[in-house]
Design a protein around this motif. Structure first.
Motif, PDB file in Angstrom:
ATOM      1  N   ILE A   1       0.856  -1.176   0.000  1.00 15.66           N
ATOM      2  CA  ILE A   1       0.000   0.000   0.000  1.00 15.66           C
ATOM      3  C   ILE A   1       0.898   1.234   0.000  1.00 15.66           C
ATOM      4  O   ILE A   1       1.816   1.344   0.814  1.00 15.66           O
ATOM      5  N   HIS A   2       0.641   2.153  -0.910  1.00 15.39           N
ATOM      6  CA  HIS A   2       1.407   3.395  -0.995  1.00 15.39           C
ATOM      7  C   HIS A   2       0.561   4.506  -0.390  1.00 15.39           C
ATOM      8  O   HIS A   2      -0.562   4.756  -0.843  1.00 15.39           O
ATOM      9  N   SER A   3       1.093   5.158   0.637  1.00 16.18           N
ATOM     10  CA  SER A   3       0.360   6.216   1.328  1.00 16.18           C
ATOM     11  C   SER A   3       1.071   7.538   1.084  1.00 16.18           C
ATOM     12  O   SER A   3       2.145   7.793   1.627  1.00 16.18           O
ATOM     13  N   TYR A   4       0.453   8.387   0.268  1.00 15.60           N
ATOM     14  CA  TYR A   4       1.088   9.635  -0.136  1.00 15.60           C
ATOM     15  C   TYR A   4       0.724  10.838   0.719  1.00 15.60           C
ATOM     16  O   TYR A   4       1.333  11.882   0.600  1.00 15.60           O
ATOM     17  N   GLY A   5      -0.269  10.723   1.565  1.00 17.72           N
ATOM     18  CA  GLY A   5      -0.583  11.824   2.451  1.00 17.72           C
ATOM     19  C   GLY A   5      -1.300  12.989   1.832  1.00 17.72           C
ATOM     20  O   GLY A   5      -1.303  14.067   2.397  1.00 17.72           O
TER      21      GLY A   5
ATOM     22  N   MET B   1       2.825  -1.516  -8.727  1.00 15.93           N
ATOM     23  CA  MET B   1       2.263  -2.582  -9.538  1.00 15.93           C
ATOM     24  C   MET B   1       0.734  -2.480  -9.534  1.00 15.93           C
ATOM     25  O   MET B   1       0.147  -1.887  -8.626  1.00 15.93           O
ATOM     26  N   PRO B   2       0.082  -3.059 -10.539  1.00 11.00           N
ATOM     27  CA  PRO B   2      -1.386  -2.972 -10.622  1.00 11.00           C
ATOM     28  C   PRO B   2      -2.100  -3.504  -9.382  1.00 11.00           C
ATOM     29  O   PRO B   2      -3.169  -3.021  -9.025  1.00 11.00           O
ATOM     30  N   GLU B   3      -1.517  -4.485  -8.708  1.00  5.39           N
ATOM     31  CA  GLU B   3      -2.159  -5.060  -7.520  1.00  5.39           C
ATOM     32  C   GLU B   3      -1.929  -4.231  -6.256  1.00  5.39           C
ATOM     33  O   GLU B   3      -2.541  -4.486  -5.217  1.00  5.39           O
ATOM     34  N   ASP B   4      -1.059  -3.236  -6.322  1.00  3.24           N
ATOM     35  CA  ASP B   4      -0.813  -2.364  -5.178  1.00  3.24           C
ATOM     36  C   ASP B   4      -1.997  -1.427  -4.962  1.00  3.24           C
ATOM     37  O   ASP B   4      -2.722  -1.101  -5.903  1.00  3.24           O
ATOM     38  N   LEU B   5      -2.160  -0.990  -3.744  1.00  4.08           N
ATOM     39  CA  LEU B   5      -3.188  -0.012  -3.413  1.00  4.08           C
ATOM     40  C   LEU B   5      -2.539   1.339  -3.150  1.00  4.08           C
ATOM     41  O   LEU B   5      -1.404   1.406  -2.678  1.00  4.08           O
ATOM     42  N   ILE B   6      -3.259   2.411  -3.433  1.00  2.74           N
ATOM     43  CA  ILE B   6      -2.775   3.764  -3.174  1.00  2.74           C
ATOM     44  C   ILE B   6      -3.772   4.455  -2.261  1.00  2.74           C
ATOM     45  O   ILE B   6      -4.971   4.484  -2.556  1.00  2.74           O
ATOM     46  N   LEU B   7      -3.268   4.988  -1.154  1.00 10.80           N
ATOM     47  CA  LEU B   7      -4.093   5.764  -0.242  1.00 10.80           C
ATOM     48  C   LEU B   7      -3.872   7.234  -0.542  1.00 10.80           C
ATOM     49  O   LEU B   7      -2.749   7.720  -0.482  1.00 10.80           O
ATOM     50  N   ASN B   8      -4.918   7.945  -0.868  1.00 10.67           N
ATOM     51  CA  ASN B   8      -4.801   9.383  -1.074  1.00 10.67           C
ATOM     52  C   ASN B   8      -4.788  10.128   0.246  1.00 10.67           C
ATOM     53  O   ASN B   8      -4.368  11.277   0.316  1.00 10.67           O
TER      54      ASN B   8
END
Length: 135
Positions: free
Chosen positions: A48-52, A72-79
């Motif tokens: 999970i990528h958390s960009y804040g 990667m496509p299966e990764d999640l991104i937290l806005n």
């Protein structure tokens, strides 16, 4: 399911104005984190990528990932770091199996962790960079 949250792996913000040596350190550490992510994906860990981005983070554009970190496509991104709470409430993730790392221990990582899972977050120290001032 186990999850690894990578905090603040973005480059739009010009940190060089505050810490001139930070650029090279961030790039080198980013290469290392990317390798860790590759290994963890093979084990079934949700990255999970958390960009804040969001309330409380000002006008900084966190949506541009650093080139060293592959998403990667299966990764999640937290806005917004607090978005993780919904996944925990929906039982998509187990709170005890969510681990935080990235940039920067003592500053952004605990802030993201507190917003996501609360005060008793799992922070992986050896996968967390420090700011040059120790933060």
């Amino acid at each position: 399911m186990r999850a690894l949250v990578i905090v603040d792996a973005w480059l739009k913000y010009d940190a060089n104005q505050y810490f001139p040596s930070l650029h090279d350190e961030v790039h080198a550490f980013g290469v290392f984190l990317n390798q860790v992510c590759k290994l963890e994906r093979k084990k079934g860990t949700q990255i999970i990528h958390s960009y804040g981005e969001g309330k409380g983070y000002g006008n900084v554009d966190h949506n541009i990932p650093m080139e060293q970190i592959e998403i990667m496509p299966e990764d999640l991104i937290l806005n917004y770091p607090g978005d993780l709470k919904m996944m925990l409430e929906n039982e998509e993730l187990e709170r005890s199996k969510v681990f935080y790392c990235g940039f920067h221990f003592g500053h952004c990582i605990p802030n993201h962790a507190k917003a996501g899972v609360g005060d008793d977050a799992n922070i992986i120290i050896n996968l967390s960079a420090l700011l040059p001032d120790g933060g």
